[in-house]
Design a protein around this motif. Structure first.
Motif, PDB file in Angstrom:
ATOM      1  N   ILE A  14       0.856  -1.178   0.000  1.00  0.00           N
ATOM      2  CA  ILE A  14       0.000   0.000   0.000  1.00  0.00           C
ATOM      3  C   ILE A  14       0.890   1.226   0.000  1.00  0.00           C
ATOM      4  N   VAL A  17      -0.390   7.943   0.589  1.00  0.00           N
ATOM      5  CA  VAL A  17      -0.716   9.120  -0.192  1.00  0.00           C
ATOM      6  C   VAL A  17      -0.036  10.310   0.474  1.00  0.00           C
ATOM      7  N   GLN A  38      -3.996   5.091  -8.257  1.00  0.00           N
ATOM      8  CA  GLN A  38      -2.761   4.391  -7.928  1.00  0.00           C
ATOM      9  C   GLN A  38      -2.552   3.227  -8.878  1.00  0.00           C
ATOM     10  N   GLU A  40      -1.442  -0.275 -10.007  1.00  0.00           N
ATOM     11  CA  GLU A  40      -1.385  -1.522  -9.270  1.00  0.00           C
ATOM     12  C   GLU A  40      -1.486  -2.690 -10.245  1.00  0.00           C
ATOM     13  N   ARG A  45      -6.080   1.856  -9.584  1.00  0.00           N
ATOM     14  CA  ARG A  45      -7.091   1.851  -8.526  1.00  0.00           C
ATOM     15  C   ARG A  45      -7.610   3.271  -8.321  1.00  0.00           C
ATOM     16  N   ALA A  47      -8.534   6.342  -6.501  1.00  0.00           N
ATOM     17  CA  ALA A  47      -8.059   6.895  -5.232  1.00  0.00           C
ATOM     18  C   ALA A  47      -7.921   8.402  -5.365  1.00  0.00           C
ATOM     19  N   GLN A  66      -9.071  11.303   2.727  1.00  0.00           N
ATOM     20  CA  GLN A  66      -8.317  10.493   1.772  1.00  0.00           C
ATOM     21  C   GLN A  66      -9.049   9.178   1.566  1.00  0.00           C
ATOM     22  N   ILE A  68      -9.205   5.288  -0.833  1.00  0.00           N
ATOM     23  CA  ILE A  68      -8.754   4.316  -1.827  1.00  0.00           C
ATOM     24  C   ILE A  68      -9.917   3.351  -1.992  1.00  0.00           C
ATOM     25  N   ARG A  69     -10.430   3.224  -3.197  1.00  0.00           N
ATOM     26  CA  ARG A  69     -11.595   2.369  -3.456  1.00  0.00           C
ATOM     27  C   ARG A  69     -11.137   1.016  -3.991  1.00  0.00           C
ATOM     28  N   THR A  83     -12.881   8.422 -10.674  1.00  0.00           N
ATOM     29  CA  THR A  83     -12.563   9.052  -9.391  1.00  0.00           C
ATOM     30  C   THR A  83     -13.284  10.386  -9.254  1.00  0.00           C
TER      31      THR A  83
END
Length: 100
Positions: A14, A17, A38, A40, A45, A47, A66, A68-69, A83
């Motif tokens: 991870i 951020v 992000q 990956e 992803r 975010a 903040q 991250i989904r 996003t």
């Protein structure tokens, strides 16, 4: 076996951020949306960061949320678009309650 479990449950993959985003924010209804998907495993992803400037106190730091989904996209532009859409919807539905 232990190594596999350790990698699975480890948070080393991870990426944190940064508190100072290097992207230009999108202004929306008094909030700043920083779209920061992000990378990956060859996908992106969803975010980002939502900020709301604190009015009246020059020394106060902006309120920050903040996220991250779990959503992943095949391309960075697609992740950026999703996003931004999700952020706008989240702001409309939750508003300042996201900072509680």
């Amino acid at each position: 076996m232990f190594g596999l479990l350790k990698r699975f449950f480890s948070d080393s993959d991870i990426k944190p951020v940064d508190n100072t985003p290097s992207v230009e924010p999108v202004h929306y209804n008094g909030y700043l949306i920083f779209v920061m998907p992000q990378e990956e495993a060859g996908q992106y992803r969803v975010a980002g960061l939502i900020e709301k400037p604190v009015v009246g106190d020059v020394d106060a730091e902006n309120l920050k949320h903040q996220f991250i989904r779990s959503d992943v996209c095949m391309s960075k532009p697609q992740a950026e678009q999703i996003t931004l859409q999700k952020c706008k919807l989240f702001i409309d539905q939750v508003g300042d309650n996201m900072f509680k």
